[in-house]
Design an enzyme around this catalytic site. Structure first.
Site, PDB file in Angstrom:
ATOM      1  CD1 TRP A 356       0.829  -0.372   3.011  1.00 28.39           C
ATOM      2  CD2 TRP A 356      -0.757   1.096   3.587  1.00 28.39           C
ATOM      3  NE1 TRP A 356       1.102   0.068   4.291  1.00 28.39           N
ATOM      4  CE2 TRP A 356       0.138   0.973   4.672  1.00 28.39           C
ATOM      5  CE3 TRP A 356      -1.845   1.960   3.724  1.00 28.39           C
ATOM      6  CZ2 TRP A 356      -0.009   1.692   5.860  1.00 28.39           C
ATOM      7  CZ3 TRP A 356      -1.980   2.665   4.918  1.00 28.39           C
ATOM      8  CH2 TRP A 356      -1.073   2.531   5.960  1.00 28.39           C
ATOM      9  CG  ASP A 357       4.862   0.764   1.397  1.00 30.86           C
ATOM     10  OD1 ASP A 357       3.970   0.014   1.821  1.00 30.86           O
ATOM     11  OD2 ASP A 357       6.000   0.814   1.885  1.00 30.86           O
ATOM     12  CD  GLU A 499       2.719  -4.302   8.961  1.00 26.78           C
ATOM     13  OE1 GLU A 499       3.920  -4.336   9.252  1.00 26.78           O
ATOM     14  OE2 GLU A 499       2.284  -4.428   7.805  1.00 26.78           O
ATOM     15  CE  LYS A 613       6.148  -1.808  11.610  1.00 27.99           C
ATOM     16  NZ  LYS A 613       6.020  -2.923  10.679  1.00 27.99           N
ATOM     17  CD  GLN A 614       2.687   1.219   9.724  1.00 31.19           C
ATOM     18  OE1 GLN A 614       3.192   0.141  10.004  1.00 31.19           O
ATOM     19  NE2 GLN A 614       2.621   1.684   8.493  1.00 31.19           N
TER      20      GLN A 614
HETATM   21  C1  BGC Z   1       4.964  -1.387   7.410  1.00 33.57           C
HETATM   22  C2  BGC Z   1       3.940  -1.498   6.309  1.00 33.57           C
HETATM   23  C3  BGC Z   1       4.629  -1.286   4.984  1.00 33.57           C
HETATM   24  C4  BGC Z   1       5.796  -2.239   4.816  1.00 33.57           C
HETATM   25  C5  BGC Z   1       6.584  -1.968   3.553  1.00 33.57           C
HETATM   26  C6  BGC Z   1       6.086  -2.378   7.154  1.00 33.57           C
HETATM   27  O1  BGC Z   1       7.068  -2.252   8.133  1.00 33.57           O
HETATM   28  O2  BGC Z   1       4.377  -1.624   8.662  1.00 33.57           O
HETATM   29  O3  BGC Z   1       2.924  -0.553   6.498  1.00 33.57           O
HETATM   30  O4  BGC Z   1       3.719  -1.468   3.960  1.00 33.57           O
HETATM   31  O5  BGC Z   1       6.676  -2.093   5.902  1.00 33.57           O
HETATM   32  O6  BGC Z   1       7.120  -0.696   3.568  1.00 33.57           O
END
Ligand code: BGC
Length: 787
Positions: A356-357, A499, A613-614
């Site tokens: 999804w980036d 995550e 996490k984010q």
């Molecule tokens: C992040 C995801 C991301 C992936 C690739 C993971 O560490 O939590 O949101 O899509 O890295 O960048």
């Protein structure tokens, strides 16, 4: 040690420099200075080898599965950058002898890598070295290299090996069956390698030219072949002050290239064609090839994107240019069957897979700056419907369930199943995202919507967009679970963007985005029924949309959408988050590198703590504000503020995607200093002083996020339900910023100072936009006071 202020005059804020050589931190410059053109990416390993190096050459879209139990990934092609140099028989290496005036530099403007230094051999012979390298943006198949060695004091004998080395792996996994190697006319080297599963031929050709003091010499090299390797050895005598120059031109072609990926394909014709291109390019030579490359960067990139920041901290402008540079080199704009990898083309991390980036963090740059490329990236997802439908079916759902990680469009899900060590059990941790991180389907639907709103590209919608939105909405309708007690549809057992919370029920982000996706499908359905019934019939014949829309309709208003809590307006991230225990997160908030929490807790334990996490719930405030849901009470400013203050202290920004979103939102809620410091932290993910952050590759989404934070944050540009809003608020030390966006097909240049906004439209088509709540119209240029 990195330095950003070496550029002066016309090169101010264009140069990224490494001032000292350190064999222990090679990964940093290899990755952040990598060269590419979207067709291929060449990691910037030094010519001479070091144990800690990673040499990588990736070609977009050439996915292969090395073994049955591995997932498909971009294979690491044969290397052409390594040159083994000997000085009077002694190996040249910066780990021995003495080095002075060392400099390695990436020029963002010309996309050329440059390295120079003086080196004194252990025997006391001093030489001046210079290396230059580029990967052409003018002809996507060409790599140019140049080396010069000057003896400053003594006569010396230089000998070096250079050619094509296919003894490369992806951290040990071998992707290739060895093909034929050949040297034509003692000059033109050709090596073929074929992926062992996807059966893609790679044809690499290279040739060298040597001159001394500007005079071409016939160096009469020795020809060598080894296993998976072919090279020439040159021996040259230099008198004091003689200068040896070597040019190496390489071409890379594969049978996946659009022109060759046809039923008529033959390896023989690919070999001939690639060799001819090499011979022609070689004839043209480094300098002229480089000139064309430089012009291509000027016309395709810098004149086009036209971004300037006048700041007391010149790093800000350099960081934006770094971001635009990388967004260009990572993106396979030439082929809509290919996407962008999470680590771009700069390292093995994430295997070249798209997440999804792309849609949420990278695509906005292209939607606003180069809609053609945005279209190509979305078309890649359209081709991916094949894999998405397969994933839905395999999981017992309908419609299109996009893979969390996507490679070749028809592959479907390619997320690996096991990852890092579990610090408690010592086993490999299971990666659940491929199974239960499902918001990506709605993220892609959002991206289609955003693209359409900003570009008005009806053609894209008719051919691709509607189908993507309908089929993702249909997936959600089949995915919802009825909760008898609550009389609501739930989405259970998922991972949201955070995550650190696995197997949760009703992740707010997922539920709201699914709701948006389904509502969007309904809107589009009625628009088509009115305006283009023929297309609706066609789609119906193909994907039975009429039946699906009924199901979507009956279910959509019954989805459980968590409300802000009465007491503090916080929207629960999921059903249990707000009840989890709280721990002191100071240590992790102040960490120097990411994911340090894993040193103390394993995934299961982190699942029980209020730590994020984010950006997760907060991302909703930024995304849904752009849609027809923008005036939903649940997303009012005071709710946004309350949620920001709740979640920001609990968010570790352990994913590089996170900071930019928090920077934009901090700006929205008037926390301007915090917004700038989050922006700066985002810039420093790859450019910062921590020399190990980029070892596995640059952070593609964070790089897109830097542009987003500047444009959507400080410049306050936002598409809100089809209207352009511009609410600028520059950081205190920014005097001005200037950039161009494309709005409904027309380039619009914005010039913003602390107190004014100037909007200039290129095609003299009337533009209507809103600034701090007031509407304006302009068909030429207008300057408004903003403070
Ligand atoms: C992040 C995801 C991301 C992936 C690739 C993971 O560490 O939590 O949101 O899509 O890295 O960048």
């Amino acid at each position: 040690m990195l330095n950003y202020s070496q550029g002066t005059g016309l090169l101010e804020n264009w140069l990224i420099s490494e001032m000292e050589f350190s064999p222990d931190t090679l990964g940093k410059c290899e990755a952040i200075m990598y060269l590419g053109n979207g067709y291929m990416g060449l990691r910037s390993a030094t010519e001479e080898p070091y144990i800690q190096e990673k040499r990588n050459l990736f070609v977009s879209g050439t996915f292969n599965k090395a073994e049955e139990n591995e997932v498909t990934e971009l294979p690491n092609l044969a290397d052409i950058t390594r040159i083994d140099i000997r000085v009077d028989g002694e190996k040249f290496s910066l780990e021995i002898g003495k080095t002075k005036q060392y400099l390695r530099q990436l020029n963002l403007k010309t996309a050329e890598l440059y390295r120079t230094f003086y080196w004194t051999s252990p025997q006391g012979k001093e030489l001046k070295f210079k290396f230059r390298r580029f990967v052409s943006l003018d002809n996507l198949h060409i790599i140019g290299m140049k080396m010069s060695i000057e003896s400053t004091s003594h006569p010396v004998q230089i000998s070096f090996d250079s050619g094509i080395n296919a003894q490369m792996t992806n951290s040990g996994s071998q992707h290739f069956i060895e093909g034929e190697r050949r040297i034509f006319d003692k000059k033109f080297i050709q090596l073929i390698q074929t992926t062992n599963e996807s059966n893609i031929d790679m044809v690499i050709n290279t040739a060298h030219d040597l001159s001394i003091n500007g005079q071409l010499v016939n160096a009469n090299p020795t020809m060598n072949m080894g296993r998976r390797k072919v090279w020439l050895t040159y021996d040259v005598e230099l008198k004091p002050h003689d200068k040896l120059e070597m040019e190496k031109i390489t071409t890379v072609f594969t049978s996946r290239d659009k022109e060759f990926d046809t039923n008529e394909y033959s390896l023989q014709s690919l070999r001939e064609h690639s060799l001819n291109v090499l011979k022609e390019s070689f004839e043209i030579g480094y300098d002229r090839l480089f000139e064309c490359h430089k012009q291509a960067w000027q016309s395709k990139v810098w004149s086009n994107y036209d971004f300037e920041i006048n700041s007391d901290n010149s790093f800000d402008e350099l960081a934006i240019r770094f971001s635009i540079y990388h967004l260009t080199v990572m993106t396979p704009a030439h082929d809509d069957r290919m996407g962008i990898g999470a680590k771009a083309l700069s390292g093995e991390g994430y295997k070249g897979h798209s997440f999804w980036d792309t849609e949420i963090f990278i695509l906005p740059f292209f939607v606003y700056s180069n809609p053609q490329i945005a279209k190509s990236l979305l078309t890649y997802r359209y081709h991916g419907l094949v894999g998405a439908r397969k994933k839905a079916m395999d999981n017992g759902f309908k419609g299109a369930m996009y893979p969390w990680e996507m490679a070749w469009p028809s592959d479907g899900e390619v997320t690996p199943i096991y990852g890092d060590v579990d610090v408690v059990t010592g086993e490999q941790m299971k990666i659940w995202s491929g199974f239960i991180e499902q918001h990506i389907s709605a993220d892609i639907a959002f991206a289609v919507y955003q693209y359409y709103q900003v570009t008005n590209d009806q053609d894209f919608m008719d051919n691709y967009g509607y189908e993507m939105v309908f089929d993702t909405a249909r997936f959600w309708a089949s995915r919802l679970e009825w909760d008898e007690g609550k009389q609501r549809y739930h989405i259970n057992n998922v991972i949201g963007p955070d995550e650190y919370k696995e197997h949760v029920n009703n992740n707010a982000f997922t539920n709201y985005m699914a709701y948006f996706n389904m509502k969007l499908a309904i809107n589009y359905y009625y628009i088509l029924a009115n305006k283009n019934p023929r297309l609706l019939e066609e789609l119906n014949a193909r994907i039975n949309i009429k039946e699906a829309i009924q199901e979507i309709h009956t279910k959509v208003e019954q989805i459980y959408l968590p409300n802000p809590r009465n007491e503090d307006l916080v929207i629960p991230q999921d059903d249990t988050y707000l009840q989890l225990k709280e721990i002191d997160l100071t240590k992790y908030k102040q960490q120097e590198s990411v994911r340090t929490i894993y040193k103390d807790y394993n995934a299961e334990q982190i699942n029980t703590i209020q730590v994020t996490k984010q950006a997760d719930t907060l991302l909703l405030f930024y995304l849904l504000e752009q849609t027809f849901l923008h005036d939903d009470n649940r997303f009012q400013d005071k709710v946004k503020r309350a949620n920001f203050h709740y979640y920001e202290p609990r968010t570790l920004h352990d994913s590089s995607l996170s900071l930019a979103t928090h920077a934009i939102l901090a700006n929205d809620i008037g926390e301007h200093d915090l917004a700038y410091s989050l922006f700066k932290e985002a810039c420093e993910i790859d450019l910062g002083p921590n020399m190990n952050t980029s070892d596995d590759g640059v952070h593609a989404a964070a790089i897109g996020g830097v542009w987003k934070a500047a444009v959507f944050g400080f410049a306050g540009v936002r598409q809100i339900d089809g209207e352009l809003h511009i609410n600028p608020n520059l950081p205190k030390h920014w005097h001005s910023m200037k950039f161009t966006i494309h709005w409904h097909g027309q380039p619009v240049t914005l010039f913003i100072t602390q107190s004014t906004l100037t909007v200039k439209v290129s095609n003299k088509q009337q533009l209507s936009f809103e600034v701090f709540g007031k509407r304006f119209k302009c068909s030429d240029s207008i300057t408004l006071a903003i403070k």
